[in-house]
Design a protein around this motif. Structure first.
Motif, PDB file in Angstrom:
ATOM      1  N   UNK A 247       0.828  -1.204   0.000  1.00  0.00           N
ATOM      2  CA  UNK A 247       0.000   0.000   0.000  1.00  0.00           C
ATOM      3  C   UNK A 247       0.868   1.262   0.000  1.00  0.00           C
ATOM      4  N   UNK A 248       1.936   1.256   0.811  1.00  0.00           N
ATOM      5  CA  UNK A 248       2.840   2.415   0.839  1.00  0.00           C
ATOM      6  C   UNK A 248       3.504   2.593  -0.521  1.00  0.00           C
ATOM      7  N   UNK A 249       3.947   1.496  -1.105  1.00  0.00           N
ATOM      8  CA  UNK A 249       4.584   1.548  -2.419  1.00  0.00           C
ATOM      9  C   UNK A 249       3.619   2.114  -3.455  1.00  0.00           C
TER      10      UNK A 249
ATOM     11  N   UNK B 226       4.051   5.698  -5.513  1.00  0.00           N
ATOM     12  CA  UNK B 226       4.069   5.736  -6.985  1.00  0.00           C
ATOM     13  C   UNK B 226       3.011   6.704  -7.486  1.00  0.00           C
ATOM     14  N   UNK B 227       1.813   6.592  -6.943  1.00  0.00           N
ATOM     15  CA  UNK B 227       0.706   7.473  -7.369  1.00  0.00           C
ATOM     16  C   UNK B 227       1.017   8.936  -7.060  1.00  0.00           C
ATOM     17  N   UNK B 228       1.575   9.207  -5.872  1.00  0.00           N
ATOM     18  CA  UNK B 228       1.890  10.585  -5.482  1.00  0.00           C
ATOM     19  C   UNK B 228       2.953  11.189  -6.392  1.00  0.00           C
TER      20      UNK B 228
ATOM     21  N   UNK C 213      -1.028  -3.437 -12.917  1.00  0.00           N
ATOM     22  CA  UNK C 213       0.172  -3.639 -12.103  1.00  0.00           C
ATOM     23  C   UNK C 213      -0.024  -3.163 -10.671  1.00  0.00           C
ATOM     24  N   UNK C 214      -0.579  -1.981 -10.492  1.00  0.00           N
ATOM     25  CA  UNK C 214      -0.768  -1.423  -9.143  1.00  0.00           C
ATOM     26  C   UNK C 214      -1.744  -2.284  -8.357  1.00  0.00           C
ATOM     27  N   UNK C 215      -2.836  -2.700  -8.991  1.00  0.00           N
ATOM     28  CA  UNK C 215      -3.802  -3.557  -8.292  1.00  0.00           C
ATOM     29  C   UNK C 215      -3.184  -4.892  -7.916  1.00  0.00           C
TER      30      UNK C 215
ATOM     31  N   UNK D  29       9.704   3.317   0.722  1.00  0.00           N
ATOM     32  CA  UNK D  29       9.526   3.920   2.036  1.00  0.00           C
ATOM     33  C   UNK D  29      10.745   3.795   2.926  1.00  0.00           C
ATOM     34  N   UNK D  30      11.882   3.444   2.339  1.00  0.00           N
ATOM     35  CA  UNK D  30      13.123   3.307   3.121  1.00  0.00           C
ATOM     36  C   UNK D  30      13.748   4.663   3.407  1.00  0.00           C
TER      37      UNK D  30
END
Length: 87
Positions: A5-7, A11-13, A35-37, A66-67
């Motif tokens: 979800x964070x990934x 990507x969307x942001x 791909x995202x789904x 998120x690293x």
């Protein structure tokens, strides 16, 4: 530590900040619109696909995972000597 979800959110942001439609981003990377789904359905994302997306968004894979909160890519050259030997 890492969540799909964070990934997906990062990507969307990043795509939105750069005025890139997610559909166009994925198409440019040679990936399916699903791909995202699929990523959020726990099927994961290959390292190569993730690298393509990061390259297209001009950000680091570490940022997308998120690293780090640093978006910029480390563009320094690899050291001349390496412990990894060619196969």
């Amino acid at each position: 530590m890492y969540t799909a979800q964070r990934l997906a959110t990062r990507i969307k942001e990043q795509a939105q900040k750069q005025n890139i439609l997610l559909r166009d981003l994925l198409e440019h990377c040679g990936l399916s619109i699903n791909t995202i789904n699929q990523m959020t359905d726990k099927k994961g994302l290959s390292s190569f696909s993730l690298a393509k997306i990061a390259d297209c968004l001009d950000c680091s894979v570490d940022y997308l995972l998120g690293r780090t909160d640093v978006v910029e890519v480390n563009k320094g050259d690899a050291p001349a000597s390496s412990n990894v030997q060619d196969a």
